[in-house]
Scaffold this motif. Structure first.
Motif, PDB file in Angstrom:
ATOM      1  N   ILE A   1       0.857  -1.182  -0.034  1.00  0.00           N
ATOM      2  CA  ILE A   1      -0.149   0.109  -0.163  1.00  0.00           C
ATOM      3  C   ILE A   1       0.958   1.172  -0.091  1.00  0.00           C
ATOM      4  CG2 ILE A   1      -0.096   0.083   2.651  1.00  0.00           C
ATOM      5  CD1 ILE A   1      -3.001   1.053   2.382  1.00  0.00           C
ATOM      6  N   SER A   2       0.545   2.162  -1.000  1.00  0.00           N
ATOM      7  CA  SER A   2       1.468   3.421  -0.825  1.00  0.00           C
ATOM      8  C   SER A   2       0.371   4.592  -1.149  1.00  0.00           C
ATOM      9  CB  SER A   2       2.541   3.128  -1.785  1.00  0.00           C
ATOM     10  OG  SER A   2       2.100   2.994  -3.088  1.00  0.00           O
ATOM     11  N   PRO A   3       1.066   5.730  -1.321  1.00  0.00           N
ATOM     12  CA  PRO A   3       0.227   6.866  -1.636  1.00  0.00           C
ATOM     13  C   PRO A   3      -0.554   6.806  -3.092  1.00  0.00           C
ATOM     14  CG  PRO A   3       2.116   7.744  -0.660  1.00  0.00           C
ATOM     15  CD  PRO A   3       2.234   6.199  -0.402  1.00  0.00           C
ATOM     16  N   GLY A   4      -1.591   7.053  -3.226  1.00  0.00           N
ATOM     17  CA  GLY A   4      -2.284   6.756  -4.496  1.00  0.00           C
ATOM     18  C   GLY A   4      -2.414   5.324  -5.017  1.00  0.00           C
ATOM     19  N   GLU A   5      -1.890   4.372  -3.965  1.00  0.00           N
ATOM     20  CA  GLU A   5      -2.121   2.944  -4.454  1.00  0.00           C
ATOM     21  C   GLU A   5      -2.737   1.936  -3.378  1.00  0.00           C
ATOM     22  OE1 GLU A   5       1.215   0.047  -6.292  1.00  0.00           O
ATOM     23  OE2 GLU A   5       1.679   1.038  -4.557  1.00  0.00           O
ATOM     24  N   SER A   6      -3.816   1.544  -3.651  1.00  0.00           N
ATOM     25  CA  SER A   6      -4.527   0.805  -2.589  1.00  0.00           C
ATOM     26  C   SER A   6      -3.864  -0.392  -2.154  1.00  0.00           C
ATOM     27  CB  SER A   6      -6.185   0.379  -3.084  1.00  0.00           C
ATOM     28  OG  SER A   6      -6.088  -0.055  -4.283  1.00  0.00           O
ATOM     29  N   LEU A   7      -4.208  -0.905  -1.203  1.00  0.00           N
ATOM     30  CA  LEU A   7      -3.646  -2.223  -0.736  1.00  0.00           C
ATOM     31  C   LEU A   7      -3.938  -3.359  -1.747  1.00  0.00           C
ATOM     32  CD1 LEU A   7      -2.259  -3.699   1.542  1.00  0.00           C
ATOM     33  CD2 LEU A   7      -4.352  -4.251   2.601  1.00  0.00           C
ATOM     34  N   HIS A   8      -2.859  -4.041  -2.296  1.00  0.00           N
ATOM     35  CA  HIS A   8      -3.098  -5.073  -3.185  1.00  0.00           C
ATOM     36  C   HIS A   8      -1.878  -6.025  -3.232  1.00  0.00           C
ATOM     37  CE1 HIS A   8      -0.145  -2.313  -5.122  1.00  0.00           C
ATOM     38  NE2 HIS A   8      -0.091  -3.175  -6.060  1.00  0.00           N
ATOM     39  N   LEU A   9      -2.103  -7.409  -3.778  1.00  0.00           N
ATOM     40  CA  LEU A   9      -1.083  -8.126  -4.083  1.00  0.00           C
ATOM     41  C   LEU A   9      -0.249  -8.077  -5.476  1.00  0.00           C
ATOM     42  CD1 LEU A   9      -3.022 -11.424  -2.790  1.00  0.00           C
ATOM     43  CD2 LEU A   9      -1.254 -10.028  -1.528  1.00  0.00           C
ATOM     44  N   LEU A  10       0.817  -8.309  -5.315  1.00  0.00           N
ATOM     45  CA  LEU A  10       1.841  -8.374  -6.709  1.00  0.00           C
ATOM     46  C   LEU A  10       2.824  -9.286  -6.474  1.00  0.00           C
ATOM     47  CD1 LEU A  10       4.012  -5.060  -6.788  1.00  0.00           C
ATOM     48  CD2 LEU A  10       2.720  -5.668  -4.700  1.00  0.00           C
ATOM     49  N   PRO A  11       3.484  -9.595  -7.474  1.00  0.00           N
ATOM     50  CA  PRO A  11       4.295 -10.549  -7.560  1.00  0.00           C
ATOM     51  C   PRO A  11       5.840  -9.793  -6.977  1.00  0.00           C
ATOM     52  CG  PRO A  11       3.583 -10.419  -9.922  1.00  0.00           C
ATOM     53  CD  PRO A  11       2.884  -9.292  -9.053  1.00  0.00           C
ATOM     54  N   ALA A  12       6.644 -10.682  -6.378  1.00  0.00           N
ATOM     55  CA  ALA A  12       7.983 -10.280  -5.724  1.00  0.00           C
ATOM     56  C   ALA A  12       8.711 -10.448  -6.771  1.00  0.00           C
ATOM     57  CB  ALA A  12       8.293 -11.200  -4.585  1.00  0.00           C
ATOM     58  N   THR A  13       9.174  -9.160  -7.592  1.00  0.00           N
ATOM     59  CA  THR A  13       9.940  -8.969  -8.697  1.00  0.00           C
ATOM     60  C   THR A  13      11.187  -8.568  -8.097  1.00  0.00           C
ATOM     61  OG1 THR A  13       9.251  -6.970  -9.292  1.00  0.00           O
ATOM     62  CG2 THR A  13       8.044  -8.739 -10.178  1.00  0.00           C
ATOM     63  N   THR A  14      12.200  -8.296  -9.180  1.00  0.00           N
ATOM     64  CA  THR A  14      13.413  -7.820  -8.696  1.00  0.00           C
ATOM     65  C   THR A  14      13.586  -6.412  -8.531  1.00  0.00           C
ATOM     66  OG1 THR A  14      14.020  -7.525 -11.130  1.00  0.00           O
ATOM     67  CG2 THR A  14      14.869  -9.558 -10.299  1.00  0.00           C
ATOM     68  N   HIS A  15      12.253  -5.728  -8.719  1.00  0.00           N
ATOM     69  CA  HIS A  15      12.244  -4.459  -8.264  1.00  0.00           C
ATOM     70  C   HIS A  15      12.204  -4.282  -6.997  1.00  0.00           C
ATOM     71  CE1 HIS A  15      11.702  -2.466 -12.252  1.00  0.00           C
ATOM     72  NE2 HIS A  15      10.621  -3.146 -12.497  1.00  0.00           N
TER      73      HIS A  15
END
Length: 254
Positions: free
Chosen positions: A103-117
């Motif tokens: 979760i971050s400013p302008g971005e709601s809580l969500h799941l995403l892949p654990a990429t190299t980023h």
């Protein structure tokens, strides 16, 4: 304005019992650790290390925790950035076959892949993170190989020319400029600087962009308004030029 320490203390008191044995450690990073924190502008950046990968059920629990915290501290609503990652995902760098929650400013809580980023954040927390709950970050998290951090930063830099096309609000434009400055300095000098520090040092390397970098820094730290016109075309040109310059200096920057 409620102080960051008060908000963090409240967060810890809520997260500890709600997550029980799922939460292995909670760590602060970002500008409150690196310096140049602005109580009226800056976000609180946290990494929560979990015993297992987050899922939709945990997401419901986290969503309620964040909503309650926002209600108690409305001045900080939307300014608390948390990444939830399992210890296994960090150990399996770059975390293939794992997911994180964010979760971050302008971005709601969500799941995403654990990429190299994500590696850049994990390495920063291991090296400099301030412990809020659990053992010291350097004891819980494995060290990240420096070459992998550089590769992740190069991936960020390579993607910025596409990302910046969506960044039309002035705050997003300012963020793009300052983030490229930080990436440039991190890759050149091996240190994670604050946005202000990186901006000041990058002007010397790109003097023709001095005015734009100063504008981005002033907007970010002097409470720029979303109604400001911004500098879309200049920002896009800056991102393209600086991204290309960074990648040209990197041995694997193609």
């Amino acid at each position: 304005m409620v102080s960051p320490d008060t908000v963090l203390s409240d967060l810890c008191e809520s997260w500890r019992p709600a997550l029980a044995d799922r939460l292995l450690g909670l760590y602060l990073h970002g500008s409150l650790v690196a310096g140049d924190f602005d109580v009226n502008r800056s976000d609180l950046d946290l990494l929560a290390v979990l015993a297992g990968d987050p899922d939709e059920k945990l997401l419901d629990v986290l969503a309620e925790l964040h909503a309650d915290l926002d209600r108690r501290h409305p001045q900080w609503a939307g300014r608390i950035e948390v990444e939830y990652v399992s210890l296994d995902a960090v150990r399996a760098v770059p975390g293939r076959n794992h997911v994180i929650a964010r979760i971050s400013p302008g971005e709601s809580l969500h799941l995403l892949p654990a990429t190299t980023h994500r590696v850049v954040t994990w390495a920063a927390v291991h090296d400099y993170g301030r412990t809020l709950l659990g053992p010291p970050a350097g004891e819980l998290l494995p060290a990240v190989e420096p070459g992998l951090v550089r590769a992740a930063l190069r991936d960020h830099v390579r993607d910025w020319p596409a990302w910046v096309l969506e960044m039309t609000p002035p705050g997003a434009q300012s963020y793009a400029v300052l983030t490229l400055c930080r990436a440039f300095q991190r890759l050149r000098n091996g240190r994670q600087l604050s946005k202000r520090q990186a901006a000041g040092q990058t002007i010397a390397a790109f003097p023709r962009w001095a005015d734009l970098i100063v504008w981005a820094c002033d907007w970010w730290y002097d409470s720029g308004r979303d109604s400001d016109p911004g500098r879309v075309e200049e920002v896009r040109a800056f991102v393209h030029e600086v991204s290309a310059a960074i990648l040209a200096e990197e041995p694997d920057g193609r």
